[in-house]
Every structure is written in C-alpha cells, then in structure tokens.
Design a protein around this motif. Structure first.
Motif, PDB file in Angstrom:
ATOM      1  N   ASP A   1     -28.822 -35.025  31.253  1.00 15.66           N
ATOM      2  CA  ASP A   1     -28.236 -34.206  32.253  1.00 15.66           C
ATOM      3  C   ASP A   1     -29.045 -32.941  32.429  1.00 15.66           C
ATOM      4  N   ASN A   2     -29.571 -32.931  33.574  1.00 15.85           N
ATOM      5  CA  ASN A   2     -30.320 -31.605  34.072  1.00 15.85           C
ATOM      6  C   ASN A   2     -29.737 -31.109  35.183  1.00 15.85           C
ATOM      7  N   SER A   3     -28.403 -31.115  35.466  1.00 17.45           N
ATOM      8  CA  SER A   3     -27.751 -30.893  36.414  1.00 17.45           C
ATOM      9  C   SER A   3     -27.646 -29.338  36.170  1.00 17.45           C
ATOM     10  N   ALA A   4     -26.984 -28.782  37.717  1.00 17.43           N
ATOM     11  CA  ALA A   4     -26.760 -27.027  37.543  1.00 17.43           C
ATOM     12  C   ALA A   4     -25.308 -26.953  37.839  1.00 17.43           C
ATOM     13  N   ASP A   5     -24.627 -27.184  36.961  1.00 14.35           N
ATOM     14  CA  ASP A   5     -23.069 -27.169  37.224  1.00 14.35           C
ATOM     15  C   ASP A   5     -22.421 -25.868  36.973  1.00 14.35           C
ATOM     16  N   THR A   6     -23.179 -24.878  36.234  1.00 15.17           N
ATOM     17  CA  THR A   6     -22.614 -23.596  35.982  1.00 15.17           C
ATOM     18  C   THR A   6     -23.234 -22.592  37.004  1.00 15.17           C
ATOM     19  N   LEU A   7     -23.019 -21.356  37.103  1.00 15.01           N
ATOM     20  CA  LEU A   7     -23.464 -20.193  38.044  1.00 15.01           C
ATOM     21  C   LEU A   7     -24.636 -20.011  37.241  1.00 15.01           C
ATOM     22  N   GLU A   8     -24.918 -20.167  36.076  1.00 12.69           N
ATOM     23  CA  GLU A   8     -26.307 -20.046  35.580  1.00 12.69           C
ATOM     24  C   GLU A   8     -27.429 -21.250  35.595  1.00 12.69           C
ATOM     25  N   PHE A   9     -26.885 -22.158  36.217  1.00 10.72           N
ATOM     26  CA  PHE A   9     -27.664 -23.614  36.519  1.00 10.72           C
ATOM     27  C   PHE A   9     -27.770 -24.252  35.331  1.00 10.72           C
ATOM     28  N   TRP A  10     -26.555 -24.699  34.401  1.00  8.49           N
ATOM     29  CA  TRP A  10     -26.900 -25.397  33.181  1.00  8.49           C
ATOM     30  C   TRP A  10     -25.820 -26.440  33.441  1.00  8.49           C
ATOM     31  N   PRO A  11     -26.041 -27.629  32.770  1.00 13.80           N
ATOM     32  CA  PRO A  11     -24.841 -28.462  32.682  1.00 13.80           C
ATOM     33  C   PRO A  11     -23.824 -28.587  32.101  1.00 13.80           C
ATOM     34  N   ASP A  12     -22.475 -28.658  32.627  1.00  9.27           N
ATOM     35  CA  ASP A  12     -21.189 -28.663  31.935  1.00  9.27           C
ATOM     36  C   ASP A  12     -20.437 -30.167  31.892  1.00  9.27           C
ATOM     37  N   GLY A  13     -21.305 -31.012  31.706  1.00  7.33           N
ATOM     38  CA  GLY A  13     -20.759 -32.540  31.714  1.00  7.33           C
ATOM     39  C   GLY A  13     -19.938 -32.895  32.991  1.00  7.33           C
ATOM     40  N   ALA A  14     -20.056 -32.240  34.128  1.00 12.58           N
ATOM     41  CA  ALA A  14     -19.195 -32.611  35.263  1.00 12.58           C
ATOM     42  C   ALA A  14     -19.254 -34.094  35.486  1.00 12.58           C
ATOM     43  N   SER A  15     -20.836 -34.296  35.543  1.00 12.04           N
ATOM     44  CA  SER A  15     -21.251 -35.795  36.178  1.00 12.04           C
ATOM     45  C   SER A  15     -20.546 -36.784  35.330  1.00 12.04           C
ATOM     46  N   ILE A  16     -20.667 -36.768  33.885  1.00 10.05           N
ATOM     47  CA  ILE A  16     -19.973 -37.988  33.202  1.00 10.05           C
ATOM     48  C   ILE A  16     -18.543 -37.660  33.162  1.00 10.05           C
ATOM     49  N   ILE A  17     -17.883 -36.783  33.422  1.00 11.86           N
ATOM     50  CA  ILE A  17     -16.333 -36.806  33.681  1.00 11.86           C
ATOM     51  C   ILE A  17     -15.940 -37.614  34.842  1.00 11.86           C
ATOM     52  N   ALA A  18     -16.946 -37.330  35.988  1.00  8.88           N
ATOM     53  CA  ALA A  18     -16.546 -38.118  37.033  1.00  8.88           C
ATOM     54  C   ALA A  18     -16.648 -39.730  36.897  1.00  8.88           C
ATOM     55  N   THR A  19     -17.743 -39.922  36.149  1.00  6.53           N
ATOM     56  CA  THR A  19     -18.080 -41.334  35.870  1.00  6.53           C
ATOM     57  C   THR A  19     -16.899 -41.750  35.119  1.00  6.53           C
TER      58      THR A  19
END
Length: 635
Positions: free
Chosen positions: A415-433
């Motif tokens: 997971d190389n997403s930018a979920d947080t304001l600092e552009f780090w992942p927070d697991g949002a993608s796997i939560i949606a899945t």
C-alpha cells in the motif's frame, strides 16, 4: 547455494509480434477467430488462463521450495511439504497500489526486494518470492510499475536503473524536454500524429489516449515508436510469458458512465489480463478477448465476420487504470511551457472527446446487448467507459485475487497510498475491500477482518507488515465453514520512511535521479524490514504466512517458530479509535513501537522537509489540490 533463474533473452526491439496490424497507434482489421464467441460469462477462469496456470504451477512449485529453504524455517521440510504433502500448488498473489509516481517507485523497490535477480535481494530481502508468485496485480501508479516490468520482456528493476532508458523522470511528462523546447514540441507532435491515426481509422479518441501515449514515452522508451503499436495482448505471444517464467499480470480499472459518481459499493471493477478484459461483478459478469477490442459484436459474435486488432494498446490500457491523471494535462495553461507548446497541446485537447475528462472510451462496447449483468447502463450503451481503478477507494487492487476460481492462498498487499494529510497510508483501501464483500457487488468474495483506519495507525499496523486472517477458525462468521478456506491470508505492508521520506505527493510529476533512487531504495527496505535487520526471521515469517492455509486445510499444527512469527505480525483483533499521531522513527516505525530505536523524528508536514525539499513538496501539494478541485468539479 543461490537458485538459478533462467530468463529468456529477447531484445524487445525485435519483437515482430509487438506491432498492431497497422504498425501504428491506429487499430486495424485482422482475421477473426473461427467459431469462437468473443464474449463469455464470468463463470470461471478462461480456458487460456486455466491452461497457463497449470504450467506456471510447475515453475512456482520449484521456486517456492527454494524460497522456503532459504528462509531458514525451523522444523519444516519444504521439499516434502510442496511435493508430497499439499494436494494443490500454493497460489501467491502480489498487489501494488496506486498513487502516481510515488506508488510506481515505492512499488518498484518493494518488487525488487522480492526478485532474486536484484542485487542483494536474495541475501537481504525476500528474493525469490516474485519467482514463486502466480499473480501480479497493479492499479494506476502501481500498474505503471507492473506494466513496465511485464511489457518489457519481464525486465527487472536493477536493469531499468542500470540502463537508464526507461523511467526517465527528470522532467515532467508535460515538459519532457525541459529547457530543450524543440524536444517537447517533437514529443507532442508525435502524440498528436498518433491520435490522428486512431481517429482517421474511425475510432473515438479520449483524453486517456493522450495520457497513455505520454506514459509510453517513459515506459517503452526502448522501442523505436515508444510503444505506439505495442498491444497488451502481445504478452501472450512472448516467450517469457509462454514459458511461464513470469507471474500472470493483471490491470485494474473501474467502470463509470459519464456523469455518475462511484464508491466501493456500486463500482464495477474491471480487470485486464493478457487474455481478457471484463469483470466478475454481477453488474456485468462477463469477459471479452482483449485482443479483439474495437471489434463490433452482436451477442458476442463479430458483426459481418470483421474483427479489429491493435485497439488494446499497452499505453492506453495502462493509462485507463490511471485516468485520474488526465487532469494534469488540462492544467497546461498554469505551467511555464512556451506558447508554441501550449498551442500544440490545446490543438490536441480540442479534438478529444469531452464526455468526461477522467474516462477512457472503449467503443464499440463489446458487451453491448448482452444480458448476463444486472446494470443496464453498461450493456445498453454503445460505449464502455472505464476510469482510474482507485476512484472507488480500493487503491490496493485486491479484487482479482479474491475470486474463488483463482484459489489464492496468500496475498502480499503493498500500500503506497496517500490517505493521511502527510501522504502516508492508513489502511483505507483494505477497509473498503473488506466492507465490499457484504454488498451485492461482492458476489461471494471473502476478505478477512480488518480494523478501522485509526486503529491501523494507533496499533502500528501500518508501521510494520501486518497479517490479516491468520486463523481461519476466526473467520467462519464470514461464510459457512466449508467455504471459509477461500479467504486468503493477507500480508499488508504500508509505505514507511526508512532511508528516504517516500511520502511524496501523488501529483509530483518529476523526480531527479537521486530522488528516484531514494524512493526505490526505501521501497526495498519497506518490503525487507530494513534489509532483514529489524527482524532477522522476517523471511521465515513470510514463509509461515505462505504455508498457513495449506496447513489449516490439512490440520497441520504450526511450528513454534511460526507461532512466534504470528504473535509478532498477526492483528489480534484489538481496536484503538483515538485520534492518531504521526511520529516516525528513522527506521520506519512509530514512536513507542517495539522496534523503536529512540531516534524519533516528527513526521508532520512542517518538520519533515527542509530547504529545497520543502519547497518542492509544497509545489506538488499545490498541484494536487488544484487537480483535486478540478476533478471534484468534473464529477
């Protein structure tokens, strides 16, 4: 002894089968297959994929034995387990998230850590895991990496960096010549000519065509025409694929009709593999032969026995999965490009479809008039509209690996997403899945329990690799116990800073060479647990995850080593929903984590970067905000 890996030598410039029938970007007529429907219901794997997987299993079995032996697993005989104990080959899937060039470069480093062709990966990483894997899935920026590797004769990251031809990101894709204005003008002139070729052949051209041709100049730079005639279905004829020397690559995109807005619950997730384009979702539940895209069909049969080839241009397919970046092309007037270049680009944009700026147009729609699906807006339309695979929040492309027909035992999700304001992942993608499986579009797929995104951060589940679905007995409430083994174990690994601050903006369009190397190196360290220095047993723990489902099916108890690994890496079901902080140590963990060495650096945006780096970051954030605003207005 290090296992050998034989790669077929084939110079990509000589690939005669790589060209479309017109030797250009334009699709053209080809012979139709005899007595074969071009559309099928998604009631199992295609015969081609099924046959290919059988051949790949022979390769992965041997490579998995070598990997498990090298992993130093105690009280475990890899040869006996794979050859004599398990009833079926263990299926490993790799998934790389979207996130622009950040995702491409971080993903490249992570993939390099799994590739025994990478210098140091066998000794200090997870070298050989790539060779033991069956499926390789990418989305948007992650697919730029996957597609580049796959379509360049399954090259490796070391070779790309050493040769320096592919992935030249020194200048933005909007201004490839930098101060050499004539190079940029030539670049856009070539793109315009390619689009005219497709348009003159009678096919609609969307902004994604422009974007895809731009990407191809970076990804297929070794070809004389920078991939103008390179097709995605080309891969099925490549020796490296036919000989099963590489994993099965899959591209993920979303279906979206103009004017609609999608979320994970109502999206139709499309995949493109070397044989087919289509979806397992009940909204369509069909696949078509990717080689014959552009063919007008009725009830799955070519009209007037006329077929088209060359529509499945490799750059167009990769651009489809990342069409959100079309917005950057629209911001041309905000750049400092010369007036001559702006004039050329404006001319190009004036001739492309305005249906939606972030949609790729597939016309004619191969699924028009079919009735297997439940959503008429897809089958009743003469055009199939596809868009960026991350628009439904599922930025890690897991859907293809959750299909029961593929029998995936373990997924390594990067997971190389930018979920947080600092552009780090927070697991949002796997939560949606995870949530999607309970909706009609989930269609019987299974995904293990995951916590909320605050807990993901507070419990350090994004600070280190985390295993989800470790004990199948705890998953029986997802479905009846006879089918619960279809739930893969998921090894989730999020982007973190080790030797480089890899939280660049999704919309950063250029990277200096040292930045590119820093991103890739950090990705290697993310996947390898800092070159296996944080946990010297990390390869063994990965081995324990790989064999877990097979052990559970057979009722085999874990070794003490594997039990200890699972104690360290499995999510234990805890929840912590307080507002998270973002304190990172220099070895990629959060403050207070078990591996913390005490050298804490606050990762807030104001303190991460200094001097020129901070200025560059703020510019990229400005671009990101601008593109986000434009995208919001467009939908």
């Amino acid at each position: 002894m290090r296992p050998s890996y034989i790669l077929t030598t084939l110079q990509i410039a000589s690939l005669a089968w790589a060209w479309s029938p017109t030797d250009s970007y334009a699709p053209g007529k080809i012979d139709c297959p005899s007595d074969v429907s071009l559309v099928r219901a998604a009631d199992g794997l295609s015969p081609q994929e099924s046959d290919w997987i059988k051949g790949r299993n022979e390769v992965t079995d041997a490579n998995l034995i070598s990997f498990l032996q090298h992993a130093n697993m105690t009280d475990f005989d890899a040869e006996d387990f794979i050859r004599n104990t398990v009833n079926e080959s263990i299926t490993i899937g790799l998934a790389f998230s979207g996130g622009g060039y950040r995702a491409m470069l971080c993903g490249a480093g992570q993939l390099a850590a799994l590739d025994n062709r990478t210098n140091g990966a066998y000794e200090n990483g997870l070298g050989g895991l790539l060779q033991a894997s069956t499926y390789l899935v990418g989305l948007s920026g992650g697919n730029w990496m996957v597609g580049t590797i796959a379509m360049n004769n399954f090259t490796d990251v070391d070779t790309i960096l050493r040769e320096g031809v592919i992935w030249d990101l020194t200048h933005s894709i909007l201004n490839v010549g930098g101060l050499k204005v004539w190079q940029t003008i030539e670049y856009y002139t070539d793109i315009n000519d390619d689009l005219d070729d497709k348009r003159d052949a009678g096919f609609d051209v969307s902004l994604t065509d422009t974007w895809g041709r731009g990407l191809s100049h970076q990804f297929f730079a070794k070809l004389n025409d920078t991939g103008a005639s390179l097709t995605w279905s080309t891969l099925r004829d490549a020796d490296v694929f036919k000989n099963h020397e590489m994993p099965f690559p899959i591209v993920v995109a979303d279906g979206r009709t103009p004017g609609s807005f999608i979320i994970s619950g109502n999206s139709t997730i499309f995949e493109v593999n070397p044989f087919e384009l289509g979806t397992w979702d009940p909204s369509l539940y069909q696949f078509t032969d990717v080689k014959y895209l552009g063919t007008k069909v009725k009830d799955g049969k070519p009209v007037n026995d006329t077929c088209i080839g060359g529509f499945d241009n490799a750059g167009f397919i990769m651009g489809t999965s990342s069409s959100l970046f079309n917005q950057f092309i629209l911001q041309i007037n905000t750049t400092d490009l010369s007036s001559a270049i702006k004039s050329i680009i404006s001319s190009i944009l004036s001739k492309v479809s305005k249906d939606e700026d972030d949609i790729a147009i597939y016309k004619p729609n191969p699924f028009e008039g079919t009735d297997d699906g439940t959503v008429s807006s897809i089958s009743d339309n003469s055009t199939l509209y596809l868009c960026d695979g991350g628009e439904d929040l599922q930025n890690v492309p897991l859907a293809p690996l959750l299909q029961p027909d593929r029998n995936v035992d373990v997924i390594f999700a990067y997971d190389n997403s930018a979920d947080t304001l600092e552009f780090w992942p927070d697991g949002a993608s796997i939560i949606a899945t995870y949530q999607r499986q309970f909706l009609p579009q989930g269609n019987g797929t299974l995904f293990p329990y995951v916590p909320d995104n605050k807990s993901m951060i507070n419990l350090n589940l994004t600070a280190r690799p985390t295993f989800f679905g470790c004990d199948v007995r705890n998953l029986t409430s997802l479905l009846n116990s006879s089918d619960i083994f279809d739930t893969p174990l998921v090894v989730y690994t999020a982007n973190r800073p080790f030797s480089y601050w890899s939280n660049t903006s999704t919309f950063q369009m250029s990277y200096e060479e040292h930045e590119k190397i820093g991103m890739i190196k950090n990705g290697f360290e993310v996947a390898s647990r800092y070159n296996n220095t944080i946990d010297t047993e990390w390869p063994a723990c990965v081995g324990c995850a790989i064999i877990r489902r097979s052990q559970e099916r057979l009722g085999i108890e874990q070794s003490e080593q594997c039990k200890q690994c699972f104690e360290r890496y499995c999510w234990n079901g805890d929840i912590d929903t307080k507002e998270p902080g973002f304190n990172f140590t220099t070895n990629g963990t959060t403050s207070g984590a078990e591996e913390d060495d005490g050298r804490v650096i606050n990762a807030g945006l104001s303190t991460i970067l200094r001097g020129a780096d901070k200025v560059a970051m703020m510019k990229s954030i400005g671009y990101a905000m601008l593109a986000t605003i434009v995208f919001a207005v467009s939908v």
